[in-house]
Design a protein around this motif. Structure first.
Motif, short mmCIF file in Angstrom:
data_model
loop_
_atom_site.label_atom_id
_atom_site.label_comp_id
_atom_site.label_asym_id
_atom_site.label_seq_id
_atom_site.Cartn_x
_atom_site.Cartn_y
_atom_site.Cartn_z
N VAL A 10 -0.62 -10.27 -0.01
CA VAL A 10 0.26 -9.36 -0.75
C VAL A 10 -0.38 -7.98 -0.87
O VAL A 10 0.28 -6.95 -0.70
N THR A 11 -1.67 -7.94 -1.15
CA THR A 11 -2.38 -6.67 -1.27
C THR A 11 -2.39 -5.91 0.05
O THR A 11 -2.18 -4.69 0.09
N THR A 12 -2.59 -6.62 1.15
CA THR A 12 -2.61 -5.99 2.47
C THR A 12 -1.24 -5.42 2.82
O THR A 12 -1.13 -4.30 3.33
N ILE A 13 -0.20 -6.17 2.56
CA ILE A 13 1.16 -5.70 2.86
C ILE A 13 1.51 -4.50 2.00
O ILE A 13 2.08 -3.52 2.48
N ALA A 14 1.15 -4.54 0.74
CA ALA A 14 1.43 -3.41 -0.16
C ALA A 14 0.66 -2.16 0.28
O ALA A 14 1.20 -1.05 0.24
#
Length: 91
Positions: A10-14
């Motif tokens: 989720v952090t990478t996508i954000a």
């Protein structure tokens, strides 16, 4: 283990979404600054006076045009970096 992977994903996508948005904003600012500088340079002087010299209509136009260069140069560097990253992603 699963919660760590999910959080990282989720952090990478954000982060990638935010980077794409900032890149778009930088390119739009660059386009706006280039248009403004070109319009200011075009309106800086009027040619065709009797002795062939240019007459400045507004004294603040030329310094404003030069001041826009301060913002244009870093945005050009960012644009070059964005293009380089996109080309490297394709290759």
């Amino acid at each position: 283990m699963i919660s760590t992977v999910t959080t990282t994903t989720v952090t990478t996508i954000a982060s990638s979404t935010m980077a794409a948005g900032l890149g778009l904003a930088a390119v739009l600012c660059l386009i706006a600054f280039l248009i403004a500088k070109e319009l200011l340079d075009a309106g800086a002087s009027v040619e065709g006076t009797g002795d062939g010299a240019a007459v400045t209509l507004y004294p603040w136009v030329r310094p404003l045009s030069r001041a826009l260069t301060v913002g244009i140069i870093p945005l050009l560097i960012c644009f070059g970096f964005i293009v380089l990253v996109r080309v490297m992603a394709v290759l």
